[in-house]
Scaffold this motif. Structure first.
Motif, mmCIF file in Angstrom:
data_model
loop_
_atom_site.group_PDB
_atom_site.id
_atom_site.type_symbol
_atom_site.label_atom_id
_atom_site.label_comp_id
_atom_site.label_asym_id
_atom_site.label_seq_id
_atom_site.Cartn_x
_atom_site.Cartn_y
_atom_site.Cartn_z
ATOM 1 N N PRO A 131 -1.507 4.643 -7.436
ATOM 2 C CA PRO A 131 -2.314 3.897 -6.458
ATOM 3 C C PRO A 131 -3.120 2.768 -7.092
ATOM 4 O O PRO A 131 -3.307 1.713 -6.478
ATOM 5 C CB PRO A 131 -3.275 4.960 -5.888
ATOM 6 N N ARG A 183 -0.899 -0.215 -7.366
ATOM 7 C CA ARG A 183 -0.700 -0.842 -6.045
ATOM 8 C C ARG A 183 -1.924 -1.662 -5.646
ATOM 9 O O ARG A 183 -1.822 -2.761 -5.110
ATOM 10 C CB ARG A 183 -0.446 0.230 -4.986
ATOM 11 N N LEU A 184 -3.103 -1.075 -5.916
ATOM 12 C CA LEU A 184 -4.344 -1.770 -5.585
ATOM 13 C C LEU A 184 -4.439 -3.089 -6.355
ATOM 14 O O LEU A 184 -4.880 -4.103 -5.817
ATOM 15 C CB LEU A 184 -5.533 -0.869 -5.923
ATOM 16 N N THR A 224 0.808 -1.222 0.000
ATOM 17 C CA THR A 224 0.000 0.000 0.000
ATOM 18 C C THR A 224 0.838 1.268 0.000
ATOM 19 O O THR A 224 0.425 2.290 -0.527
ATOM 20 C CB THR A 224 -0.957 0.045 1.209
ATOM 21 N N ASP A 225 2.005 1.210 0.635
ATOM 22 C CA ASP A 225 2.825 2.423 0.747
ATOM 23 C C ASP A 225 4.250 2.020 1.131
ATOM 24 O O ASP A 225 4.483 0.889 1.538
ATOM 25 C CB ASP A 225 2.232 3.354 1.811
ATOM 26 N N VAL A 249 -2.388 -5.686 -4.645
ATOM 27 C CA VAL A 249 -3.104 -6.237 -3.477
ATOM 28 C C VAL A 249 -4.109 -7.284 -3.948
ATOM 29 O O VAL A 249 -4.209 -8.381 -3.389
ATOM 30 C CB VAL A 249 -3.833 -5.127 -2.690
ATOM 31 N N ARG A 250 -4.848 -6.935 -4.996
ATOM 32 C CA ARG A 250 -5.900 -7.839 -5.475
ATOM 33 C C ARG A 250 -5.321 -9.154 -5.998
ATOM 34 O O ARG A 250 -5.824 -10.227 -5.677
ATOM 35 C CB ARG A 250 -6.720 -7.144 -6.564
#
Lengths: 316, 316
Positions: free
Chosen positions: B152, B155-156, B143-144, B159-160
């Motif tokens: 962003p 990055r998302l 996330t960071d 995560v997915r």
């Protein structure tokens, strides 16, 4: 039993917020539906794991954390339809933590919400995998699908807030402190630190995740919500400790006196019952005072005030 | 032992890719440094949990998954400095899965990479919390912080991809199928399904996460990488099964014959050793053939080809 323990307790807050019981019941029904729609079906493989996942998540519960997400949204004027993802995610993290905390190697609990714990109903290996899967699903639900803000940056922030609250600086770290405290004598500051991480961090995240679904928020309002969330997070756990000492097993749905049986330091065991109750009410007052800044900015603090009332006055 | 089992095996790929051993050593050194920098320090509370986390993650290992992230980046011309976050995250998910799989209620292993497993070195409760914390940290790191794409939305997506590969459709679901298979007779299709989820999904995610760090990628290249990643994911697990039958405990760093001892169906136990080897080589060929489309598009397939060579020819 499960139904009983998940029922709304309207009386304590009825005076200040006459509609709160109905509001809470609406949120509880909404989150039940939203969770059910997002959990894997039991007719696809691995069926037993999916069955255990649904058993662990849909087995009642007060749904304090999703209600806090929705209450924050209500305070800030955010539609429920973009809060559902965050509300589900926090509840899945909470559910995973209960399943793992109940394991024989951890708190070794047989009963949860009036029913056998996951590892008693299924088996230990399945319970470990249920927790692992729920944690993962919580993060997945924040990345895509219904019930989320459209902006990827906002979704990413939700992931970050939840991850920080769940990890070693938050819930998992608090659980480690809790295990390390068994049989030891802690200072009150140490008990507070343990509570702030173990329970407070996720409660805090519910409010900040609700707030993160708002398109923009002033520094002043964000700080007020942060203070509110910190105060109720600790107050909630102190009330939990008090209920463990004084509660009624039939109402709570799990064994009381469990902390004492495990020789775990709690707020009342270190500070005494009456000072614990005083500290809880002091935190409640702090929470309400932080909310005054929302009203001053033309926002609706009532849903969050009612949540705080409920959390400190609840009997289970 | 740990050092020995994490050392590079340069010989098998030296013919086709003379620099690959040095390249792999570079990635292994890089990920060790990047992981160490991101794990919580042992001088802050809860110290024992942090110590167990570092013990479990930094205890050697081949670092196949981070190497795949970096190799994908090398193929697509992505700087390593924006791949580090993804490389760390996949390795943390892998590390958490090993800690939980080794638990007494799961595979009950005492030895991992030539050292006591986490629950033997510490205790079961700590091992459960180590796994929980590592999973959470993996998502947080996406996330960071350093080592990530600036966007962003990218990055998302990381995560997915990681969440989908780790959950009930992926690794955790595969582990559930694996547990359910103990003592049962599976068809080859069922063994493949189990392998694809348990190991293949995360291997696949490494490649797709590396690719997700590229600013844009044609549908054609994405599909080629997807095919490559699926093929090597299954090939990797078949080789693992073969090594469990034929491997040398001193080289592998854990007990061999463990699957047989647990009466777990494996690829060789269902298909036979020679057909398993054939299937693995067939998958290896498929992987290399998918890569040909990268070269046709002016990209560098060599790092990924070398990874595939290494994974099927490795002896541990």
């Amino acid at each position: 039993m499960a139904v009983q323990s998940s029922a709304v307790q309207p009386s304590p807050t009825a005076g200040r917020h006459p509609d709160f019981a109905a509001q809470l019941q609406h949120w509880q029904a909404r989150i039940e539906r939203e969770l059910s729609a997002r959990l894997p079906a039991t007719d696809i493989q691995p069926k037993r794991l999916h069955e255990a996942i649904r058993y662990s998540v849909l087995g009642g519960g007060k749904r304090v954390r999703p209600a806090l997400v929705y209450a924050t949204g209500a305070a800030l004027g955010i539609p429920e339809s973009i809060l559902d993802g965050a509300a589900c995610a926090v509840e899945l993290i909470h559910a995973y933590s209960l399943v793992h905390d109940d394991l024989p190697a951890m708190d070794n609990d047989d009963l949860r919400r009036g029913r056998p714990t996951c590892h008693k109903q299924f088996d230990e290996a399945t319970a470990i995998l249920v927790g692992d899967s729920l944690q993962c699903l919580a993060f997945e639900l924040l990345t895509d699908g219904p019930g989320l803000p459209a902006d990827p940056g906002m979704r990413l922030k939700l992931v970050r807030l939840l991850a920080l609250a769940s990890g070693t600086d938050g819930m998992a770290g608090g659980q480690a402190l809790d295990l390390a405290a068994i049989g030891r004598k802690l200072s009150l500051a140490e008990v507070e630190e343990m509570h702030v991480r173990k329970t407070g961090a996720l409660i805090h995240a519910c409010v900040m995740m609700g707030a993160a679904c708002a398109p923009q928020l002033s520094e002043n309002i964000t700080r007020a919500l942060d203070e509110y969330a910190r105060a109720i997070g600790l107050a909630f756990q102190i009330q939990d400790d008090l209920l463990d000492v004084e509660g009624d097993v039939a109402v709570i749905g799990k064994a009381t006196g469990a902390d004492r049986a495990l020789d775990k330091p709690t707020y009342p065991s270190v500070a005494g019952v009456e000072p614990s109750r005083q500290r809880m009410h002091e935190l409640h007052t702090q929470a309400l005072s932080a909310l005054a800044r929302l009203d001053a900015a033309g926002l609706q603090s009532a849903p969050l005030a009612a949540m705080s009332d409920w959390l400190v006055l609840r009997k289970y």
